[in-house]
Design a protein around this motif. Structure first.
Motif, short mmCIF file in Angstrom:
data_model
loop_
_atom_site.label_atom_id
_atom_site.label_comp_id
_atom_site.label_asym_id
_atom_site.label_seq_id
_atom_site.Cartn_x
_atom_site.Cartn_y
_atom_site.Cartn_z
N ALA A 23 14.66 -120.41 77.51
CA ALA A 23 13.98 -121.39 78.34
C ALA A 23 14.04 -121.00 79.81
O ALA A 23 13.04 -121.13 80.54
N MET A 24 15.17 -120.50 80.25
CA MET A 24 15.28 -120.06 81.64
C MET A 24 14.32 -118.91 81.93
O MET A 24 13.73 -118.84 83.02
N GLU A 25 14.13 -118.03 80.94
CA GLU A 25 13.16 -116.95 81.12
C GLU A 25 11.75 -117.50 81.29
O GLU A 25 11.00 -117.04 82.14
N LEU A 26 11.41 -118.52 80.53
CA LEU A 26 10.09 -119.13 80.66
C LEU A 26 9.92 -119.78 82.03
O LEU A 26 8.84 -119.73 82.63
N VAL A 27 10.95 -120.41 82.52
CA VAL A 27 10.85 -121.12 83.80
C VAL A 27 10.78 -120.15 84.97
O VAL A 27 9.98 -120.34 85.89
#
Length: 186
Positions: free
Chosen positions: A70-74
């Motif tokens: 999720a952090m990669e997506l953000v």
């Protein structure tokens, strides 16, 4: 996870690759998740007990994988996420797409619970049929989305990736809290 959440993550991670590469990723992710659901239904309780893993630890581990994805997506640039399919293929297919987005701790826990509650061979058969239908319908949805992805603007893809990331962060935190609560950490 819901088909909507899986589709949002799939679009975000496969935005700049070809249709055939997206289908390859969707097929493998659905196949891996399907296999994991079947193995979980057949041997889940025994496997976890033999490895001395409880569902709470599984929820916490899955939440960490989901949190990182999720952090990669953000924070990452969607245009540079997949430099080459061969280089990143397993990175996005197995984790986070197959596990924990499609076959996350919550879904696997439900499979274990339903299998434990199945009192007849008919109920067991229905569980396996539902797993098959869910994975086939998910692959069908990812296939349809893959056919139409060229219609989505780059700006919309970036916005969607950020929103997907934020929603996945919420799911990751919820899964972590559920596992921590169950393990009586908090």
């Amino acid at each position: 996870s819901s088909h909507v959440a899986v589709t949002a993550v799939f679009i975000s991670f496969t935005a700049h690759i070809t249709f055939s590469e997206r289908i390859r990723i969707a097929a493998l992710a659905c196949s891996v998740a399907f296999g994991l659901f079947i193995v979980t239904a057949m041997f889940g309780v025994q496997l976890f007990e033999s490895m001395q893993i409880n569902l709470n630890a599984f929820k916490i581990a899955g939440s960490i994988i989901l949190f990182v994805s999720a952090m990669e997506l953000v924070y990452s640039d969607i245009g540079h996420r997949v430099e080459s399919v061969e280089k990143k293929f397993f990175d996005i297919t197995i984790a986070p797409l197959a596990v924990p987005v499609i076959a996350g701790p919550a879904c696997l826990s439900i499979v274990i619970k339903l299998k434990a509650e199945a009192l007849s061979s008919t109920q067991n058969l229905l569980l396996y049929l539902v797993i098959i239908l869910v994975e086939l319908s998910l692959f069908g949805l990812l296939y349809l989305v893959s056919r139409k992805m060229e219609w989505i603007s780059p700006f919309a893809l970036r916005v969607g990736a950020r929103i997907s990331g934020i929603l996945l962060l919420c799911l990751a935190i919820q899964s972590f809290m559920s596992g921590a609560h169950g393990a009586r950490i908090f």
